[in-house]
Design an enzyme around this catalytic site. Structure first.
Site, PDB file in Angstrom:
ATOM      1  N   CYS A  45       0.909  -1.135  -0.012  1.00 15.17           N
ATOM      2  CA  CYS A  45       0.333  -0.274  -0.224  1.00 15.17           C
ATOM      3  C   CYS A  45       0.852   1.179  -0.187  1.00 15.17           C
ATOM      4  CB  CYS A  45      -0.834  -0.242   1.118  1.00 15.17           C
ATOM      5  SG  CYS A  45      -2.272   1.345   0.797  1.00 15.17           S
ATOM      6  N   CYS A  71      -0.049   4.322   1.688  1.00 19.43           N
ATOM      7  CA  CYS A  71      -0.459   5.213   2.543  1.00 19.43           C
ATOM      8  C   CYS A  71       0.259   5.983   3.846  1.00 19.43           C
ATOM      9  CB  CYS A  71      -1.702   5.059   3.950  1.00 19.43           C
ATOM     10  SG  CYS A  71      -2.125   3.291   3.829  1.00 19.43           S
ATOM     11  N   CYS A 123      -3.137   6.239  -0.019  1.00 19.26           N
ATOM     12  CA  CYS A 123      -3.398   4.748  -0.662  1.00 19.26           C
ATOM     13  C   CYS A 123      -2.946   4.794  -1.959  1.00 19.26           C
ATOM     14  CB  CYS A 123      -4.403   4.025  -0.584  1.00 19.26           C
ATOM     15  SG  CYS A 123      -4.845   4.234   1.781  1.00 19.26           S
ATOM     16  N   LYS A 167     -12.129  -5.593   2.037  1.00 22.59           N
ATOM     17  CA  LYS A 167     -12.246  -4.367   3.488  1.00 22.59           C
ATOM     18  C   LYS A 167     -12.211  -3.157   3.221  1.00 22.59           C
ATOM     19  CE  LYS A 167      -7.691  -1.269   4.512  1.00 22.59           C
ATOM     20  NZ  LYS A 167      -5.871  -0.936   4.259  1.00 22.59           N
ATOM     21  N   ARG A 169     -11.243   7.616   3.847  1.00 24.08           N
ATOM     22  CA  ARG A 169     -11.140   6.533   3.048  1.00 24.08           C
ATOM     23  C   ARG A 169     -12.264   6.493   2.059  1.00 24.08           C
ATOM     24  NH1 ARG A 169      -5.625   6.548   3.808  1.00 24.08           N
ATOM     25  NH2 ARG A 169      -4.376   5.363   5.371  1.00 24.08           N
ATOM     26  N   GLU A 179     -16.354  -8.358  -4.357  1.00 23.51           N
ATOM     27  CA  GLU A 179     -14.583  -8.018  -4.695  1.00 23.51           C
ATOM     28  C   GLU A 179     -14.078  -8.857  -4.607  1.00 23.51           C
ATOM     29  OE1 GLU A 179     -13.087  -5.279  -4.053  1.00 23.51           O
ATOM     30  OE2 GLU A 179     -14.819  -3.457  -4.644  1.00 23.51           O
ATOM     31  N   LYS A 201     -11.698  -7.605   6.189  1.00 22.97           N
ATOM     32  CA  LYS A 201     -10.999  -7.559   7.357  1.00 22.97           C
ATOM     33  C   LYS A 201     -11.601  -6.096   7.389  1.00 22.97           C
ATOM     34  CE  LYS A 201      -7.423  -3.318   7.060  1.00 22.97           C
ATOM     35  NZ  LYS A 201      -6.356  -3.001   6.817  1.00 22.97           N
ATOM     36  N   SER A 258      -6.446  -3.156  14.622  1.00 20.57           N
ATOM     37  CA  SER A 258      -5.880  -2.543  15.566  1.00 20.57           C
ATOM     38  C   SER A 258      -6.611  -2.167  16.408  1.00 20.57           C
ATOM     39  CB  SER A 258      -5.044  -1.312  14.965  1.00 20.57           C
ATOM     40  OG  SER A 258      -5.985  -0.455  14.195  1.00 20.57           O
TER      41      SER A 258
END
Ligand code: PBG
Length: 330
Positions: A121, A123, A131, A200, A222, A238, A253, A279
């Site tokens: 990525c 970003c 990104c 995602k 995003r 996707e 995710k 996270s």
């Protein structure tokens, strides 16, 4: 169910419970995440305030940390880089001597069997934190798709040239799996798998990561490239697109709030499914554990087995290292 059914017969003791257990969780299922920083300070090891127990690491400290994790049974990890310089075209993302490229070479030289996977990525490498590439004068973070593909493919190739075992594009541009597959194949890396961050979501659960990777977008968000949390069917489209383009593993995710999506992807496709306990999921469990409000080991294992039960084979989790070191998972 017959009138003689008694569910408790098979729950009477630990041995029989283990005999009938439907879902297993083992060391091979877990992938750890590491943040490596481009710094001349070899001792650099900085705890991430919103992710207690997780660190930004110099190359040297990464080597030490991974060594202990490998001794505890870690088999795979994913790398995120924090470069010295960021710019509009993310130059450090594909620099042959960038921090991730150096980290790959170090890890593979030391532990040839360790599966070294890289997040692909831009970003962490762009000055604006998006990104991909932005148009001149952009005000809302509407990344331009096709010019970004070239840079993503270049980044993936540089990781593989440095020795990465697998690349994992997380940018959510359209067509990036095909762009990366073609680039890798042309360079002769036909056997290097791609794990796609296929489904995602534009999630608030990434908050702590953006502190860790110093990758929060400076303006906008995003939402023009990551998915709307309300959509599940779109996740199937996707995943289908990425598998068509050559993805070997597809990821969902975040994990915990999207167990239904993991199950749908598992039931609709025949490639291995991964899920990323991100996270924010980690930080919430950790914060409650630090406060003594929950039984950390049991909560971690329950959340991980739930992700496995939903249909993910592989789990990317910040708890991988701790779970192995403490013997929660073998
Ligand atoms: C890069 C990337 C992100 C995460 C993994 N790769 C951040 C984002 O999309 O903003 C998040 C991981 C986490 O929260 O643990 N795009």
């Amino acid at each position: 169910m017959n009138e003689f059914y008694r569910g408790r017969r098979l729950r009477r003791n630990p041995v029989i419970r283990e005999m009938v257990r439907e879902t297993q969780l083992s060391a091979a299922d877990l992938m750890m995440l590491y943040f490596v920083v481009d710094t001349t300070d070899e001792d650099f090891k900085k705890e991430i305030p919103s992710m207690p127990g997780q660190y930004q690491l110099s190359l040297k400290q990464l080597e030490k940390t991974v060594g202990e994790a490998v001794d505890a049974g870690l088999r795979s990890l994913m790398l995120f880089g924090i470069p010295k310089h960021k710019d509009a075209i993310a130059s450090e993302a594909y620099a042959p001597n960038g921090i991730v490229q150096r980290a790959i070479r170090m890890l593979k030289a030391k532990w040839p069997d360790l599966q070294v996977v890289t997040d692909v990525c831009l970003c962490e490498y762009t000055s604006h934190g998006h990104c991909g590439i932005l148009k001149e004068g952009d005000t809302c973070g509407e990344v331009v798709n096709d010019p970004t593909l070239e840079l993503l493919a270049k980044t993936a190739l540089s990781h593989v040239e440095a020795g990465a075992d697998m690349v994992a594009p997380s940018d959510m541009m359209d067509g990036r799996i095909l762009a990366i597959r073609e680039t890798l194949d042309k360079a002769g890396y036909v056997n290097t798998p791609i794990m796609s961050y296929a489904v995602k979501y534009a999630s608030a659960f990434y908050g702590p990561f953006r502190d860790a990777a110093e990758s929060a977008p400076h303006h906008g968000d995003r939402k023009t490239y990551q998915m709307d949390p309300a959509n599940a069917m779109e996740g199937l489209r996707e995943a289908a697109a990425d598998i068509d383009e050559g993805a070997d593993i597809v990821m969902v995710k975040p994990a915990g709030p999207y167990l239904d999506v993991i199950r749908m992807v598992r039931d609709n496709f025949d490639v291995p499914v991964a899920a990323y306990q991100v996270s924010g999921e980690y930080s919430m469990i950790k914060a409650a554990a630090i406060n003594g409000w929950i039984d950390e080991e049991r909560i971690v294992l329950e959340s991980l087995i739930g992700i496995r039960r939903a249909g993910a084979k592989l789990i990317l989790t910040y708890y991988a290292e701790e779970a192995l070191k403490k013997g929660w998972v073998r």
